[in-house]
Design a protein around this motif. Structure first.
Motif, PDB file in Angstrom:
ATOM      1  N   LYS A  16       8.814  14.016   5.707  1.00  0.00           N
ATOM      2  CA  LYS A  16       9.778  13.639   4.799  1.00  0.00           C
ATOM      3  C   LYS A  16      11.027  13.621   5.452  1.00  0.00           C
ATOM      4  CE  LYS A  16       7.520  14.277   0.530  1.00  0.00           C
ATOM      5  NZ  LYS A  16       7.899  14.914  -1.030  1.00  0.00           N
ATOM      6  N   LYS A  17      11.869  12.558   5.567  1.00  0.00           N
ATOM      7  CA  LYS A  17      13.030  12.483   5.970  1.00  0.00           C
ATOM      8  C   LYS A  17      14.045  11.617   5.062  1.00  0.00           C
ATOM      9  CE  LYS A  17      15.181  11.451  10.416  1.00  0.00           C
ATOM     10  NZ  LYS A  17      15.481  11.017  11.898  1.00  0.00           N
ATOM     11  N   VAL A  18      15.437  12.119   5.163  1.00  0.00           N
ATOM     12  CA  VAL A  18      16.273  11.322   4.590  1.00  0.00           C
ATOM     13  C   VAL A  18      17.023  10.544   5.220  1.00  0.00           C
ATOM     14  CG1 VAL A  18      18.419  11.837   3.240  1.00  0.00           C
ATOM     15  CG2 VAL A  18      16.555  13.357   2.942  1.00  0.00           C
ATOM     16  N   TYR A  19      17.258   9.296   4.716  1.00  0.00           N
ATOM     17  CA  TYR A  19      18.021   8.350   5.442  1.00  0.00           C
ATOM     18  C   TYR A  19      19.108   7.622   4.426  1.00  0.00           C
ATOM     19  CZ  TYR A  19      13.841   7.855   8.411  1.00  0.00           C
ATOM     20  OH  TYR A  19      12.936   8.163   9.585  1.00  0.00           O
ATOM     21  N   ALA A  20      20.314   7.559   5.099  1.00  0.00           N
ATOM     22  CA  ALA A  20      21.360   6.884   4.397  1.00  0.00           C
ATOM     23  C   ALA A  20      21.202   5.415   4.570  1.00  0.00           C
ATOM     24  CB  ALA A  20      22.738   7.397   5.135  1.00  0.00           C
ATOM     25  N   PRO A  21      21.677   4.438   3.686  1.00  0.00           N
ATOM     26  CA  PRO A  21      21.590   3.147   3.708  1.00  0.00           C
ATOM     27  C   PRO A  21      22.227   2.579   4.957  1.00  0.00           C
ATOM     28  CG  PRO A  21      22.750   3.549   1.520  1.00  0.00           C
ATOM     29  CD  PRO A  21      22.461   4.813   2.273  1.00  0.00           C
ATOM     30  N   ILE A  41      24.595   8.141  -0.960  1.00  0.00           N
ATOM     31  CA  ILE A  41      23.420   8.311  -1.448  1.00  0.00           C
ATOM     32  C   ILE A  41      22.509   8.174  -0.427  1.00  0.00           C
ATOM     33  CG2 ILE A  41      23.697   7.289  -4.008  1.00  0.00           C
ATOM     34  CD1 ILE A  41      22.354   4.558  -2.574  1.00  0.00           C
ATOM     35  N   ALA A  42      21.100   8.315  -0.401  1.00  0.00           N
ATOM     36  CA  ALA A  42      20.249   8.580   0.749  1.00  0.00           C
ATOM     37  C   ALA A  42      18.916   8.115  -0.065  1.00  0.00           C
ATOM     38  CB  ALA A  42      20.329   9.734   1.444  1.00  0.00           C
ATOM     39  N   PHE A  43      18.157   7.814   0.862  1.00  0.00           N
ATOM     40  CA  PHE A  43      16.502   7.650   0.464  1.00  0.00           C
ATOM     41  C   PHE A  43      15.789   8.552   1.236  1.00  0.00           C
ATOM     42  CE2 PHE A  43      18.830   3.576  -0.252  1.00  0.00           C
ATOM     43  CZ  PHE A  43      18.418   3.450  -1.456  1.00  0.00           C
ATOM     44  N   GLU A  44      14.680   9.100   0.512  1.00  0.00           N
ATOM     45  CA  GLU A  44      13.830  10.165   0.875  1.00  0.00           C
ATOM     46  C   GLU A  44      12.537   9.142   1.266  1.00  0.00           C
ATOM     47  OE1 GLU A  44      12.639  14.731   0.194  1.00  0.00           O
ATOM     48  OE2 GLU A  44      11.337  13.237  -0.977  1.00  0.00           O
ATOM     49  N   LEU A  45      12.173   9.253   2.613  1.00  0.00           N
ATOM     50  CA  LEU A  45      11.008   8.694   3.075  1.00  0.00           C
ATOM     51  C   LEU A  45      10.124   9.304   3.898  1.00  0.00           C
ATOM     52  CD1 LEU A  45      12.860   5.159   4.104  1.00  0.00           C
ATOM     53  CD2 LEU A  45      11.710   5.677   1.845  1.00  0.00           C
ATOM     54  N   SER A  46       8.696   8.993   3.692  1.00  0.00           N
ATOM     55  CA  SER A  46       7.744   9.850   4.522  1.00  0.00           C
ATOM     56  C   SER A  46       7.211   8.940   5.639  1.00  0.00           C
ATOM     57  CB  SER A  46       6.762  10.207   3.811  1.00  0.00           C
ATOM     58  OG  SER A  46       6.920  11.047   2.807  1.00  0.00           O
ATOM     59  N   GLN A  47       7.171   9.409   6.912  1.00  0.00           N
ATOM     60  CA  GLN A  47       6.689   8.970   8.035  1.00  0.00           C
ATOM     61  C   GLN A  47       5.809   9.996   8.626  1.00  0.00           C
ATOM     62  OE1 GLN A  47       9.246   7.269  11.011  1.00  0.00           O
ATOM     63  NE2 GLN A  47       7.614   5.763  11.707  1.00  0.00           N
ATOM     64  N   ARG A  48       4.484   9.702   9.061  1.00  0.00           N
ATOM     65  CA  ARG A  48       3.658  10.586   9.569  1.00  0.00           C
ATOM     66  C   ARG A  48       3.515  11.802   8.921  1.00  0.00           C
ATOM     67  NH1 ARG A  48       6.222   8.985  14.896  1.00  0.00           N
ATOM     68  NH2 ARG A  48       5.162   7.016  15.572  1.00  0.00           N
ATOM     69  N   VAL A  96      14.170  -0.335  -6.807  1.00  0.00           N
ATOM     70  CA  VAL A  96      13.820   0.507  -5.529  1.00  0.00           C
ATOM     71  C   VAL A  96      13.043   1.756  -5.863  1.00  0.00           C
ATOM     72  CG1 VAL A  96      14.809   2.000  -3.691  1.00  0.00           C
ATOM     73  CG2 VAL A  96      16.201   0.173  -4.490  1.00  0.00           C
ATOM     74  N   PHE A  97      11.954   1.870  -5.228  1.00  0.00           N
ATOM     75  CA  PHE A  97      10.754   2.560  -5.699  1.00  0.00           C
ATOM     76  C   PHE A  97      10.694   4.022  -4.736  1.00  0.00           C
ATOM     77  CE2 PHE A  97       8.832  -1.321  -6.647  1.00  0.00           C
ATOM     78  CZ  PHE A  97       8.639  -1.155  -7.864  1.00  0.00           C
ATOM     79  N   ALA A  98      11.548   4.065  -3.546  1.00  0.00           N
ATOM     80  CA  ALA A  98      11.738   4.909  -2.951  1.00  0.00           C
ATOM     81  C   ALA A  98      12.730   6.197  -3.390  1.00  0.00           C
ATOM     82  CB  ALA A  98      12.652   4.891  -1.543  1.00  0.00           C
ATOM     83  N   SER A 120       0.908  -1.240  -0.005  1.00  0.00           N
ATOM     84  CA  SER A 120       0.000  -0.083   0.000  1.00  0.00           C
ATOM     85  C   SER A 120       0.935   1.181   0.132  1.00  0.00           C
ATOM     86  CB  SER A 120      -0.795   0.155   1.223  1.00  0.00           C
ATOM     87  OG  SER A 120      -0.056   0.159   2.407  1.00  0.00           O
ATOM     88  N   ASN A 121       2.125   1.089   0.150  1.00  0.00           N
ATOM     89  CA  ASN A 121       2.850   2.546   0.603  1.00  0.00           C
ATOM     90  C   ASN A 121       4.436   2.085  -0.263  1.00  0.00           C
ATOM     91  OD1 ASN A 121       4.098   4.855   1.091  1.00  0.00           O
ATOM     92  ND2 ASN A 121       3.903   4.468   3.444  1.00  0.00           N
ATOM     93  N   PHE A 122       4.472   1.683  -1.344  1.00  0.00           N
ATOM     94  CA  PHE A 122       5.744   1.263  -2.044  1.00  0.00           C
ATOM     95  C   PHE A 122       6.864   2.321  -2.011  1.00  0.00           C
ATOM     96  CE2 PHE A 122       3.154   2.261  -5.476  1.00  0.00           C
ATOM     97  CZ  PHE A 122       4.153   2.845  -6.401  1.00  0.00           C
ATOM     98  N   LYS A 123       6.461   3.498  -2.195  1.00  0.00           N
ATOM     99  CA  LYS A 123       7.547   4.647  -2.177  1.00  0.00           C
ATOM    100  C   LYS A 123       8.101   5.009  -0.932  1.00  0.00           C
ATOM    101  CE  LYS A 123       5.703   6.975  -6.257  1.00  0.00           C
ATOM    102  NZ  LYS A 123       5.253   8.181  -6.929  1.00  0.00           N
ATOM    103  N   ASP A 124       7.596   4.387   0.123  1.00  0.00           N
ATOM    104  CA  ASP A 124       8.318   4.811   1.514  1.00  0.00           C
ATOM    105  C   ASP A 124       8.778   3.354   1.975  1.00  0.00           C
ATOM    106  OD1 ASP A 124       8.082   7.307   1.699  1.00  0.00           O
ATOM    107  OD2 ASP A 124       5.712   7.023   2.148  1.00  0.00           O
ATOM    108  N   THR A 125       9.051   2.475   1.001  1.00  0.00           N
ATOM    109  CA  THR A 125       9.637   1.026   1.454  1.00  0.00           C
ATOM    110  C   THR A 125      10.840   0.801   0.745  1.00  0.00           C
ATOM    111  OG1 THR A 125       7.373   0.074   1.651  1.00  0.00           O
ATOM    112  CG2 THR A 125       9.104  -1.486   1.552  1.00  0.00           C
ATOM    113  N   VAL A 126      11.953   0.482   1.427  1.00  0.00           N
ATOM    114  CA  VAL A 126      13.114   0.063   0.861  1.00  0.00           C
ATOM    115  C   VAL A 126      13.556  -1.486   1.006  1.00  0.00           C
ATOM    116  CG1 VAL A 126      15.628   0.743   0.575  1.00  0.00           C
ATOM    117  CG2 VAL A 126      13.956   2.460   1.323  1.00  0.00           C
TER     118      VAL A 126
END
Length: 165
Positions: free
Chosen positions: A123-128, A113-120, A101-103, A72-78
């Motif tokens: 948006k927040k950026v997370y390194a691998p 590199i980093a991934f932008e993910l949304s929670q609540r 990767v859809f994120a 349901s939320n593939f863009k915020d899944t890695v």
């Protein structure tokens, strides 16, 4: 009378899709079967713990729950975040890896590199490396809850071979 847990060594093989956890005890090697915590001396289809982190409205979801959240939320899944450990923006393999990767991928610190993910809704950026640390923390909590063995120290190893270096 409380039964005392034996000491053991924990081995964690983090793969691109699945992670397998084993405990080496005095009685022999035992494979931990996913989040159920059942341990047996053999590997089966249910041995794997999904290598996925999904962020949603309320919490981070790991393993099978993260896999379900991806529907349901593939863009915020890695998936397979470990494949990006140490990868630089200039890597010739980055474009190929990002096909899976859809994120949203962004430039990270130190040309990483980093991934932008949304929670609540934020948006927040997370390194691998951050995603991997969160995943390993979850595995550690899971192992302590299912009482596989008494383990006070953990070591993380990474294969020396990597196509990115």
């Amino acid at each position: 009378m409380k039964q005392q847990m034996e000491s053991c060594a924990i081995g964690i093989d983090i793969g691109s899709k699945n992670t397998v956890i084993a405990a080496m005890k005095e009685s022999g090697l035992e494979i931990v079967h996913g989040e159920s915590g059942i341990s047996t001396p053999y590997i089966s289809f249910n041995s794997a713990y999904r290598t996925v982190i999904g962020l949603g409205e309320g919490e981070r979801k790991f393993g099978e729950a993260g896999s379900m959240a991806a529907r349901s939320n593939f863009k915020d899944t890695v998936w397979g975040f470990n494949r990006f450990l140490g990868m630089k923006q200039t890597s010739v393999h980055l474009k190929e890896e990002l096909k899976y990767v859809f994120a949203k991928c962004l430039p990270g610190e130190n040309k990483g590199i980093a991934f932008e993910l949304s929670q609540r809704g934020h948006k927040k950026v997370y390194a691998p490396e951050q995603l991997c640390a969160a995943f390993l923390s979850k595995l550690r909590r899971m192992l302590s809850l299912i009482h596989i063995c008494r383990c006070r120290r953990y070591a993380v190893c990474r294969s020396r071979w990597s196509p990115y270096h």
